[in-house]
Design an enzyme around this catalytic site. Structure first.
Site, short mmCIF file in Angstrom:
data_model
loop_
_atom_site.label_atom_id
_atom_site.label_comp_id
_atom_site.label_asym_id
_atom_site.label_seq_id
_atom_site.Cartn_x
_atom_site.Cartn_y
_atom_site.Cartn_z
CD GLU A 99 81.91 31.86 48.97
OE1 GLU A 99 81.60 30.79 49.51
OE2 GLU A 99 83.10 32.19 48.74
CE1 TYR B 66 79.07 31.24 51.35
CE2 TYR B 66 77.05 30.23 50.57
CZ TYR B 66 78.40 30.46 50.43
OH TYR B 66 79.08 29.93 49.37
#
Length: 427
Positions: A237, A149
Site C-alpha cells: 500500500e 492512493y
C-alpha cells in the site's frame, strides 16, 4: 493465509466476543520499520526519498551533511517505531515534542537526534509507557504537489492480485470508498501474466497523472507489482503515491504485508522482523508454531482450531470469566508443542486458571494428555487446570490424565469446562 487471519481474529475478538471495551489486543505479524520497507522498494528500483539510517547523534549529523551537500534542500528526521502519529508524539524522558522534524540546518540534526534516540516516544498508537527509539532516519524532505492512493492486494473475490487506486490520496481509503466509491479504481491481474503496459497506463490515467508523469507512474506501478510478487506480499500500500512540484513521481509512504507461509523462501526478509516492539509471548509462540494472541483476562485457554478457540472464549465470557488469550495449538500438535504452550500460558502472571479444550479430529487426544502431564509435572503447576477432551483416542487420554496424579479437574463438555474454570477463580 496466516497474515490475513490475524487481523480477522483481532476484529472477531474485539467485536464478536464483547470482551471489556478497554481490552488491548496484540497481533503477531512480520513487523518492518519504515526504513526497512523503503530499502526494499529502493532495491527494486522504486522511487522513494533518499535517506540514511542512524542510531547515534554523530551518525545522524554525518548523514545530514552528506544529504544537504548532494541533493537535499531540506531534511526530515523521523523516529523509527512501529506506530503512527509520530509527528504529534511526546518523548517521556525529556518532554521533547514530536518524532518527526524538518530542518534546513544540518548542524541542528545532532541535537534533534540526541533528543530522540534512547528515549521513549508516546503516540496515539503506542502503549501508555511509549516505545523506545533506537533508530532514526535522516531523509531529503520533498514537497508534495499532488497525492494519490495506490495499492496491490490479494483479493479472494478476484482469485488473485488486484491493483487498487484513487486520485484522492493522503487520507483513509476506507473513508474515500464510503463517501465517493466512484473514486476507487480496481484492476484485476492475471497472476500468470502480470501487469500489462495497458493496465499500468490505465491505472496511472485513473490516478490523473499526465504527460511524462503518466509514463513514470505506469513504470512505478509495474515495479511495485514486481516487488509484490518477488517478496510474497499479500499487500503493498502506497499512500501517498504522489508527485513533487518538479515533476518527480514518488512513493512517499508504504505499508507491506507478507504471506507468513512464504517464510521458508523469504528468509532474508523475515530475518528483518523487529521483535523489539512485539509482545514477547507472541514472539515465543511463533518459535513453537503456536497461534497466540494475548488478552487481558485471567483464564488461559489452550485449544485446537481457531473456531473452537473463539467459542471457548465466548463461553468463558458468558459464564462471567475473562479469557487471558487466544491460543490455537493446531491439528499437528505434538507433546513438545503442548509443553511449550503450557510454559507460555503459565508465564503470564495474570493467569489464575488454565482451561484446555480439545476436540480430537486430526489431533490425537492421547498426545495432548501426554503433553499436559509432562508440563504439569515439570513446571509444578500452581493454578487450577480444567481439561475437556473429546474425539480421537479420548479413552486413552483420560486414562493418562487419571494416572498422572495431577490435580486436574475434568469436564464433560465445553459448557461444564467453562463453568468449572470460572468457579475456580471465584472461590
Amino acid at each position: 493465509m496466516a497474515t490475513l487471519l490475524r487481523p480477522f481474529l483481532r476484529h472477531q475478538i474485539q467485536n464478536r466476543l464483547f470482551i471489556a471495551e478497554a481490552m488491548t489486543v496484540s497481533v503477531r505479524n512480520l513487523n518492518l520499520q519504515e526504513y526497512q520497507s523503503k530499502k526494499l522498494m529502493q532495491d527494486h528500483g522504486i522511487n522513494v526519498q533518499r535517506f540514511q539510517v542512524a542510531d547515534t547523534p554523530d551518525q545522524a549529523q554525518k548523514a545530514a551533511k552528506e544529504l544537504m551537500s548532494s541533493i537535499a534542500k531540506e531534511l526530515v528526521i523521523k523516529a523509527q517505531i512501529l506506530a503512527g502519529g509520530r509527528g504529534k508524539g511526546t518523548f517521556i524522558e525529556n518532554g521533547f515534542k514530536g518524532g518527526v522534524h524538518l530542518t534546513k540546518n544540518p548542524n541542528a540534526v545532532k541535537d534533534l537526534a540526541r533528543s530522540m534516540l534512547g528515549n521513549r516516544l508516546v503516540t496515539k498508537q503506542t502503549p501508555k509507557d511509549g516505545v523506545k527509539v533506537n533508530k532514526i532516519t535522516v531523509a531529503e524532505a520533498l514537497d508534495i504537489a499532488r497525492e494519490t492512493y495506490f495499492a496491490i492486494v490479494m483479493d479472494r473475490g478476484y482469485n488473485g492480485p488486484v491493483l487498487v487506486g484513487s486520485p484522492q490520496g493522503g487520507m483513509d481509503i476506507e473513508e474515500v470508498a464510503a463517501k465517493d466509491p466512484a473514486a476507487i479504481f480496481k484492476e484485476p491481474i492475471d497472476i500468470t501474466v502480470g501487469v500489462t503496459d495497458e493496465q499500468a497506463f490505465r491505472m496511472a490515467k485513473n490516478l490523473k497523472f499526465r504527460g511524462e508523469q503518466l509514463k513514470e507512474a505506469a513504470t512505478q506501478i509495474k515495479k511495485l507489482y514486481n516487488l509484490f510478487i518477488k517478496v510474497d506480499a499479500v499487500q503493498v500500500e502506497i499512500n501517498p503515491f504522489g508527485e513533487t512540484p518538479d515533476g518527480r513521481v514518488v512513493c512517499f509512504d508504504a505499508k507491506i504485508n507478507f504471506d507468513d507461509n512464504a517464510e521458508f523462501r523469504q528468509k532474508d526478509i523475515f530475518a528483518l522482523d523487529d521483535h523489539a516492539e512485539s509482545d514477547p509471548r507472541e514472539v515465543e509462540a511463533t518459535k513453537h508454531s503456536l497461534n497466540y494472541i494475548g488478552l487481558d483476562g485471567n483464564i488461559a485457554c489452550l485449544v485446537n482450531g481457531a473456531g473452537l478457540a473463539m467459542a471457548t472464549m465466548d463461553i468463558i465470557k458468558l459464564h462471567g470469566g475473562m479469557p487471558a488469550n487466544f491460543l490455537d495449538c493446531g491439528g499437528g500438535a505434538t507433546e513438545d508443542r503442548i509443553f511449550h504452550a503450557f510454559k507460555l500460558l503459565t508465564s503470564d502472571r495474570q493467569v489464575k486458571a488454565v482451561l484446555v479444550n480439545i476436540f480430537g479430529g486430526i489431533v490425537n487426544c492421547a498426545t495432548i494428555a501426554n503433553g499436559i502431564t509432562k508440563a504439569g509435572k515439570s513446571m509444578n503447576l500452581k493454578v487450577p487446570l480444567v481439561v475437556r477432551l473429546e474425539g480421537t483416542n479420548v479413552d486413552e487420554a483420560r486414562r493418562i490424565l487419571a494416572e498422572s496424579k495431577l490435580p486436574i479437574t475434568t469436564a464433560s463438555d465445553l459448557d461444564d469446562a467453562a463453568c468449572k474454570a470460572v468457579s475456580c477463580i471465584s472461590k
